[in-house]
Scaffold this active site. Structure first.
Site, PDB file in Angstrom:
ATOM      1  CB  SER A 315     -54.177 -76.297  10.118  1.00  0.00           C
ATOM      2  OG  SER A 315     -53.117 -76.773  10.919  1.00  0.00           O
ATOM      3  CE  LYS A 358     -51.110 -73.181   8.187  1.00  0.00           C
ATOM      4  NZ  LYS A 358     -51.463 -73.661   9.571  1.00  0.00           N
TER       5      LYS A 358
END
Length: 358
Positions: A315, A358
């Site tokens: 990511s 996140k």
């Protein structure tokens, strides 16, 4: 237990942690001394019902050895096509488990055998956000700790701001165990203060006084850079303890070796992401206004701070690419924007996971 209460059924549970004997699930034959039914049948007997909510706790901690594989024995238990005639060695007659609602729990799904996973519907429960932790702490954990330590409701107050600092700087977890442990420590010190002073004046714990009760902060959350910088990108990561912010730093060293140096305990996948980002950058150098001579005459060093913490996953690809573009073009990266997503050689950003954390 709450599910059983809502459905009007009885509840029973067994812990599978450390179970490595198939007889624990299927029972022993009655010819053996000390033979017993398996734990499934014992749980049904304990519940006193043919259709309880049956919890199989810590299914990822199952073991297996020369006495058989209990995970394989559970295949029949959890398969609705077979469990209407479950064979327990002690009973020696088929037993109908089809009306039982089985719920299994696990911390990690990777140790669970694929055949067993195929018989289950997976429901992923994410960790709590800081705001949720504050609500749970104020409504449940703090009142319980006050009661256990003999402190009245009006005698100890902890504000939401203090609780947020306690969560962010003194605990690092997805759940609430360490938070409750720290609240217990605060309550004990307040109770001791009452005893020593002989006064029971109300105590209000401020965010600045937390060190007095718990010592120095254990964790220092990363904060976004105060000003935009060249070669420093802000990335996002999802960890077992929730979402994290991480900085990716890039620098150039004059050299003719054309090396890519990666530091910060990066895993294999993250290292490959950095190489992919560099290859994309070199392929698109003209459109980005970067001369190819810059690549020829320099080594590139990429570092992800908190070097003692292992980091893995694809990511960070977009953040790595942006840090490299910034480094070679001299353009600053906005410090108030964090980015996440795997990047491909064609420059596409793939769908990302862990959005809530996140």
């Amino acid at each position: 237990r709450s599910i059983a209460r809502a459905m009007g059924r009885s509840f029973t549970r067994i812990s599978l942690g450390g179970v490595h004997d198939e007889a624990e699930i299927r029972g022993h034959r009655r010819t053996y001394i000390g033979a017993l039914p398996g734990r499934i049948i014992q749980g049904i007997k304990k519940a006193g019902s043919n259709n309880p909510v049956f919890m199989l706790d810590e299914i990822d901690k199952l073991g297996s050895d020369f006495r058989g594989d209990p995970g394989a024995a559970l295949l029949e238990v959890l398969d609705p096509e077979q469990n209407f005639s479950f064979a327990d060695n002690y009973l020696d007659v088929p037993f109908d488990l089809s009306k039982v609602l089985f719920i299994t729990t696990a911390n990690l799904m990777s140790p669970v055998p694929p055949a067993l996973r195929d018989r289950m519907e997976e429901i992923s429960i994410p960790g709590y956000t800081p705001d949720e932790k504050v609500s749970i702490a104020q409504e449940h954990l703090l009142p319980r700790q006050r009661t256990e330590h003999g402190i009245g409701e009006s005698q100890l107050k902890i504000s939401d701001r203090t609780m947020l600092r306690l969560i962010g700087e003194f605990t690092h977890e997805a759940g609430l165990r360490n938070l409750e442990r720290n609240l217990g420590t605060v309550c004990r010190k307040v109770a001791r203060k009452f005893v020593e002073s002989g006064s029971k004046r109300a105590v209000s714990v401020s965010a600045r006084r937390l060190e007095h009760y718990l010592g120095p902060a254990q964790f220092f959350p990363e904060v976004a850079g105060r000003k935009p910088e060249v070669g420093v990108a802000t990335g996002l990561a999802a960890t077992a303890a929730g979402g994290e912010i991480l900085f990716i730093e890039a620098t150039r060293i004059p050299s003719g070796k054309k090396q890519l140096i990666l530091t910060g305990r990066l895993g294999e996948v993250m290292r490959e992401s950095a190489q992919t980002a560099l290859s994309y950058l070199r392929a698109r150098s003209e459109s980005l206004g970067i001369s190819k001579q810059d690549f020829e005459e320099s080594d590139i060093h990429l570092h992800v701070p908190a070097g003692a913490t292992p980091k893995e996953g694809p990511s960070a690809g977009i953040a790595l690419a942006v840090a490299l573009v910034s480094l070679f073009s001299g353009r600053r990266i906005r410090s108030d924007v964090a980015m996440t997503g795997e990047i491909t050689l064609r420059g596409r950003v793939l769908p990302v996971g862990g959005i809530r954390d996140k």
